[in-house]
Design a protein around this motif. Structure first.
Motif, PDB file in Angstrom:
ATOM      1  N   PRO A   1     -10.649   6.360   5.827  1.00 41.79           N
ATOM      2  CA  PRO A   1      -9.511   5.998   6.689  1.00 41.79           C
ATOM      3  C   PRO A   1      -8.202   5.839   5.918  1.00 41.79           C
ATOM      4  CG  PRO A   1     -11.453   4.731   7.303  1.00 41.79           C
ATOM      5  CD  PRO A   1     -11.796   5.465   6.045  1.00 41.79           C
ATOM      6  N   GLU A   2      -8.262   5.239   4.722  1.00 43.05           N
ATOM      7  CA  GLU A   2      -7.039   5.086   3.924  1.00 43.05           C
ATOM      8  C   GLU A   2      -6.523   6.443   3.469  1.00 43.05           C
ATOM      9  OE1 GLU A   2      -5.060   2.588   3.078  1.00 43.05           O
ATOM     10  OE2 GLU A   2      -6.179   1.117   4.246  1.00 43.05           O
ATOM     11  N   LYS A   3      -7.441   7.330   3.127  1.00 50.32           N
ATOM     12  CA  LYS A   3      -7.030   8.674   2.708  1.00 50.32           C
ATOM     13  C   LYS A   3      -6.334   9.400   3.863  1.00 50.32           C
ATOM     14  CE  LYS A   3      -9.721  12.397   2.492  1.00 50.32           C
ATOM     15  NZ  LYS A   3     -10.747  13.390   2.074  1.00 50.32           N
ATOM     16  N   ARG A   4      -6.917   9.302   5.045  1.00 52.94           N
ATOM     17  CA  ARG A   4      -6.327   9.992   6.190  1.00 52.94           C
ATOM     18  C   ARG A   4      -4.959   9.422   6.547  1.00 52.94           C
ATOM     19  NH1 ARG A   4     -10.841  11.051   9.596  1.00 52.94           N
ATOM     20  NH2 ARG A   4     -11.041  12.695   8.039  1.00 52.94           N
ATOM     21  N   ARG A   5      -4.840   8.097   6.478  1.00 54.78           N
ATOM     22  CA  ARG A   5      -3.538   7.473   6.756  1.00 54.78           C
ATOM     23  C   ARG A   5      -2.503   7.912   5.720  1.00 54.78           C
ATOM     24  NH1 ARG A   5      -0.738   3.143   4.860  1.00 54.78           N
ATOM     25  NH2 ARG A   5       0.657   2.094   6.343  1.00 54.78           N
ATOM     26  N   GLY A   6      -2.904   7.956   4.460  1.00 54.77           N
ATOM     27  CA  GLY A   6      -1.976   8.365   3.412  1.00 54.77           C
ATOM     28  C   GLY A   6      -1.490   9.792   3.581  1.00 54.77           C
ATOM     29  N   THR A   7      -2.390  10.684   3.950  1.00 54.62           N
ATOM     30  CA  THR A   7      -1.986  12.084   4.126  1.00 54.62           C
ATOM     31  C   THR A   7      -1.099  12.260   5.352  1.00 54.62           C
ATOM     32  OG1 THR A   7      -4.047  12.514   5.343  1.00 54.62           O
ATOM     33  CG2 THR A   7      -4.027  12.965   2.965  1.00 54.62           C
ATOM     34  N   GLN A   8      -1.316  11.447   6.377  1.00 53.04           N
ATOM     35  CA  GLN A   8      -0.476  11.534   7.569  1.00 53.04           C
ATOM     36  C   GLN A   8       0.949  11.062   7.277  1.00 53.04           C
ATOM     37  OE1 GLN A   8      -2.713   9.189  10.371  1.00 53.04           O
ATOM     38  NE2 GLN A   8      -4.080  10.881  10.933  1.00 53.04           N
ATOM     39  N   LEU A   9       1.062  10.007   6.434  1.00 52.33           N
ATOM     40  CA  LEU A   9       2.388   9.463   6.141  1.00 52.33           C
ATOM     41  C   LEU A   9       3.108  10.253   5.055  1.00 52.33           C
ATOM     42  CD1 LEU A   9       1.656   5.600   6.144  1.00 52.33           C
ATOM     43  CD2 LEU A   9       2.868   6.922   7.883  1.00 52.33           C
ATOM     44  N   PHE A  10       2.362  10.780   4.084  1.00 55.70           N
ATOM     45  CA  PHE A  10       2.987  11.392   2.915  1.00 55.70           C
ATOM     46  C   PHE A  10       2.552  12.839   2.705  1.00 55.70           C
ATOM     47  CE2 PHE A  10       2.619   6.809   2.156  1.00 55.70           C
ATOM     48  CZ  PHE A  10       3.957   6.486   1.958  1.00 55.70           C
TER      49      PHE A  10
ATOM     50  N   ASP B   1      -0.234  21.602  -5.948  1.00 57.65           N
ATOM     51  CA  ASP B   1      -1.279  21.546  -6.979  1.00 57.65           C
ATOM     52  C   ASP B   1      -1.806  20.135  -7.199  1.00 57.65           C
ATOM     53  OD1 ASP B   1      -2.916  23.074  -8.550  1.00 57.65           O
ATOM     54  OD2 ASP B   1      -1.731  22.789 -10.363  1.00 57.65           O
ATOM     55  N   VAL B   2      -1.841  19.318  -6.142  1.00 58.93           N
ATOM     56  CA  VAL B   2      -2.410  17.981  -6.209  1.00 58.93           C
ATOM     57  C   VAL B   2      -3.495  17.888  -5.136  1.00 58.93           C
ATOM     58  CG1 VAL B   2      -0.607  17.067  -4.679  1.00 58.93           C
ATOM     59  CG2 VAL B   2      -1.946  15.498  -6.070  1.00 58.93           C
ATOM     60  N   THR B   3      -4.609  17.286  -5.481  1.00 54.87           N
ATOM     61  CA  THR B   3      -5.699  17.127  -4.523  1.00 54.87           C
ATOM     62  C   THR B   3      -5.904  15.652  -4.240  1.00 54.87           C
ATOM     63  OG1 THR B   3      -7.338  17.117  -6.306  1.00 54.87           O
ATOM     64  CG2 THR B   3      -6.853  19.229  -5.280  1.00 54.87           C
ATOM     65  N   ILE B   4      -6.614  15.374  -3.148  1.00 59.06           N
ATOM     66  CA  ILE B   4      -6.878  13.991  -2.774  1.00 59.06           C
ATOM     67  C   ILE B   4      -8.371  13.816  -2.513  1.00 59.06           C
ATOM     68  CG2 ILE B   4      -4.586  13.597  -1.811  1.00 59.06           C
ATOM     69  CD1 ILE B   4      -5.806  14.006   0.958  1.00 59.06           C
ATOM     70  N   GLY B   5      -8.821  12.591  -2.655  1.00 56.21           N
ATOM     71  CA  GLY B   5     -10.210  12.255  -2.397  1.00 56.21           C
ATOM     72  C   GLY B   5     -10.314  10.783  -2.057  1.00 56.21           C
ATOM     73  N   SER B   6     -11.526  10.306  -1.897  1.00 58.30           N
ATOM     74  CA  SER B   6     -11.758   8.889  -1.630  1.00 58.30           C
ATOM     75  C   SER B   6     -13.075   8.475  -2.264  1.00 58.30           C
ATOM     76  CB  SER B   6     -11.774   8.609  -0.126  1.00 58.30           C
ATOM     77  OG  SER B   6     -12.993   9.035   0.451  1.00 58.30           O
ATOM     78  N   LEU B   7     -13.271   7.175  -2.379  1.00 64.26           N
ATOM     79  CA  LEU B   7     -14.519   6.663  -2.930  1.00 64.26           C
ATOM     80  C   LEU B   7     -15.705   6.975  -2.030  1.00 64.26           C
ATOM     81  CD1 LEU B   7     -13.325   3.189  -4.307  1.00 64.26           C
ATOM     82  CD2 LEU B   7     -13.619   5.343  -5.552  1.00 64.26           C
ATOM     83  N   ASP B   8     -15.434   7.360  -0.786  1.00 67.49           N
ATOM     84  CA  ASP B   8     -16.509   7.773   0.112  1.00 67.49           C
ATOM     85  C   ASP B   8     -17.130   9.100  -0.310  1.00 67.49           C
ATOM     86  OD1 ASP B   8     -16.257   5.532   1.638  1.00 67.49           O
ATOM     87  OD2 ASP B   8     -15.086   6.463   3.239  1.00 67.49           O
ATOM     88  N   ASP B   9     -16.492   9.802  -1.250  1.00 68.58           N
ATOM     89  CA  ASP B   9     -17.053  11.060  -1.732  1.00 68.58           C
ATOM     90  C   ASP B   9     -18.292  10.844  -2.596  1.00 68.58           C
ATOM     91  OD1 ASP B   9     -14.930  12.317  -0.483  1.00 68.58           O
ATOM     92  OD2 ASP B   9     -13.696  12.402  -2.300  1.00 68.58           O
ATOM     93  N   ILE B  10     -18.529   9.597  -3.012  1.00 67.92           N
ATOM     94  CA  ILE B  10     -19.713   9.306  -3.824  1.00 67.92           C
ATOM     95  C   ILE B  10     -20.964   9.571  -2.996  1.00 67.92           C
ATOM     96  CG2 ILE B  10     -20.945   7.520  -5.124  1.00 67.92           C
ATOM     97  CD1 ILE B  10     -18.259   6.024  -5.311  1.00 67.92           C
ATOM     98  N   PRO B  11     -21.907  10.339  -3.522  1.00 67.67           N
ATOM     99  CA  PRO B  11     -23.143  10.578  -2.768  1.00 67.67           C
ATOM    100  C   PRO B  11     -23.863   9.259  -2.475  1.00 67.67           C
ATOM    101  CG  PRO B  11     -22.985  12.027  -4.681  1.00 67.67           C
ATOM    102  CD  PRO B  11     -21.893  11.029  -4.828  1.00 67.67           C
TER     103      PRO B  11
ATOM    104  N   ILE C   1       0.834  -1.204   0.000  1.00 64.04           N
ATOM    105  CA  ILE C   1       0.000   0.000   0.000  1.00 64.04           C
ATOM    106  C   ILE C   1       0.868   1.253   0.000  1.00 64.04           C
ATOM    107  CG2 ILE C   1      -1.583   1.364   1.419  1.00 64.04           C
ATOM    108  CD1 ILE C   1      -2.891  -1.290   2.257  1.00 64.04           C
ATOM    109  N   ASP C   2       1.852   1.279   0.891  1.00 66.82           N
ATOM    110  CA  ASP C   2       2.718   2.453   0.991  1.00 66.82           C
ATOM    111  C   ASP C   2       3.584   2.626  -0.255  1.00 66.82           C
ATOM    112  OD1 ASP C   2       1.621   2.784   3.470  1.00 66.82           O
ATOM    113  OD2 ASP C   2       3.366   2.073   4.591  1.00 66.82           O
ATOM    114  N   ALA C   3       4.059   1.508  -0.817  1.00 65.43           N
ATOM    115  CA  ALA C   3       4.871   1.597  -2.035  1.00 65.43           C
ATOM    116  C   ALA C   3       4.044   2.159  -3.183  1.00 65.43           C
ATOM    117  CB  ALA C   3       5.423   0.221  -2.394  1.00 65.43           C
ATOM    118  N   ASN C   4       2.795   1.733  -3.292  1.00 66.25           N
ATOM    119  CA  ASN C   4       1.934   2.242  -4.365  1.00 66.25           C
ATOM    120  C   ASN C   4       1.656   3.732  -4.203  1.00 66.25           C
ATOM    121  OD1 ASN C   4       1.485   0.119  -6.167  1.00 66.25           O
ATOM    122  ND2 ASN C   4      -0.041  -0.811  -4.834  1.00 66.25           N
TER     123      ASN C   4
END
Length: 375
Positions: A146-155, A164-174, A116-119
């Motif tokens: 949770p994966e998004k939050r972990r990724g932002t904490q580590l990287f 100029d890069v944004t992040i999101g997750s599949l939880d953003d789907i209504p 996960i971290d390598a990807n």
């Protein structure tokens, strides 16, 4: 990072009788070409670093004769350039797939967090290269909050460095009330409480490319919904999802139906693809067992290629085609180049290959809405 191709012990080809007819090169790596294969051009340039792709004489449409990247940085650079070629050609549904860790670490031995971290690191490297090459603004989409939050904490530092890069997750789907209820329960059980930096990598300006990472088979249907909601006219990239592995679960109990491949995944064209496989072949003379390795390789806009692993760890092209090789076809090409292929139509060939030598998604051509994943 360490080189992908140099950490496992290389295989030294043994001396066997060559195939029935050889090319003028008189090498077991360049035998006579079957109908599936097009002629290997003498103008192909051995490719071992990113500097070759910038050579004036290099034609990316002809593929590579030899591939041995010196580092993951070269690998990422090649993948990013292939992606830019595809975007310039108007392609919008794209896939990149290559081993995220050195070949000495298998998915069974390594922990899931390592992959996960390598990807995430590789995805960030791709995003940075795209910004340097074309100024492309990317949004990295994680499988859940949770994966998004972990990724932002580590990287987080790396995200800030790219800019100029944004992040999101599949939880953003209504979702409806039921979906929101189960998400709240999951977030609570994961102790996924709000973070003061949660809005740090948001932007009102829409991205030019969506990059989906670290998703499982169950997430594939949500990727389709995400694309329908947010990225209908925007390019999307499935990055190192190992779609061939995920496809094998489709149709099983508790997983999305096979139709997901036919209508959605079939649209995604691999622009940079490396699938390495190790094989063994039993023979009647010493050493009785022959171990050999190879890979299915694609570097857009070049053709699909079957690569044979040489003793120095490099991969030499032994077959190429305008359409994707199945694993069975790639194995046959490797056996042919070693001179170990059984006589066509013989009982030995049937016993080795069996009744079926292709997967359902490789066979069901008529059910696909798109053939892009094969092209």
């Amino acid at each position: 990072m360490a080189s992908l191709f140099s950490l496992s012990a290389p295989f030294t080809p043994l001396h066997y009788p060559p195939p029935n007819s050889l090319s003028p090169l008189h090498s077991p790596l360049f035998p006579s070409l079957p109908l599936r294969q097009t002629h290997l051009s003498s103008s192909l340039i051995p490719h071992s670093s990113s500097s070759v792709t910038s050579s004036p004489s290099y034609d990316p449409k002809k593929g590579v004769a030899l591939y041995k990247p010196k580092s993951y940085d070269v690998l990422v650079s090649d993948a990013a350039k292939s992606l830019v070629y595809a975007l310039d050609d108007g392609k919008t549904r794209l896939e990149i797939d290559f081993p995220p860790l050195p070949s000495s670490i298998s998915q069974y031995k390594g922990s899931s967090d390592e992959f996960i971290d390598a990807n995430i690191q590789l995805a960030l490297a791709i995003v940075r290269k795209l910004k340097e090459l074309k100024g492309i603004r990317c949004r990295i989409v994680f499988p859940d909050q949770p994966e998004k939050r972990r990724g932002t904490q580590l990287f987080g530092v790396a995200l800030d460095a790219i800019g100029d890069v944004t992040i999101g997750s599949l939880d953003d789907i209504p979702g409806g009330p039921v979906t929101d209820f189960f998400r709240s329960i999951r977030n609570t059980l994961d102790f996924d409480f709000s973070d003061e930096n949660e809005d740090r990598w948001k932007s009102d300006e829409p991205p030019s490319l969506y990059v989906f990472i670290n998703c499982s088979t169950r997430d594939l249907s949500n990727i389709e919904k995400y694309v329908d909601n947010f990225a209908k006219g925007v390019p999307t990239l499935l990055f190192n999802l190992e779609l061939d592995t995920l496809r094998s679960d489709l149709g099983l109990l508790g997983f999305p139906p096979k139709d997901l491949h036919y209508r959605f995944l079939s649209q995604y064209m691999p622009v940079f693809y490396i699938r390495i496989r190790d094989y063994s072949k039993t023979i009647a003379v010493a050493p009785f067992i022959v171990n050999y390795s190879g890979a299915i390789f694609r570097q857009y806009p070049g053709p699909w290629q079957v690569m044979f692993k040489q003793s120095d760890g490099s991969y030499a092209c032994v077959a190429e085609s305008a359409t994707r090789f199945t694993l069975g076809e790639a194995k046959e090409e490797l056996l042919r180049v070693l001179g170990l292929q059984e006589e066509q139509g013989s009982s030995l060939e049937f016993l080795r290959r069996g009744y079926k030598n292709a997967t359902w998604w490789e066979e069901d051509v008529d059910l696909e809405m798109s053939s892009a994943w094969r092209s």
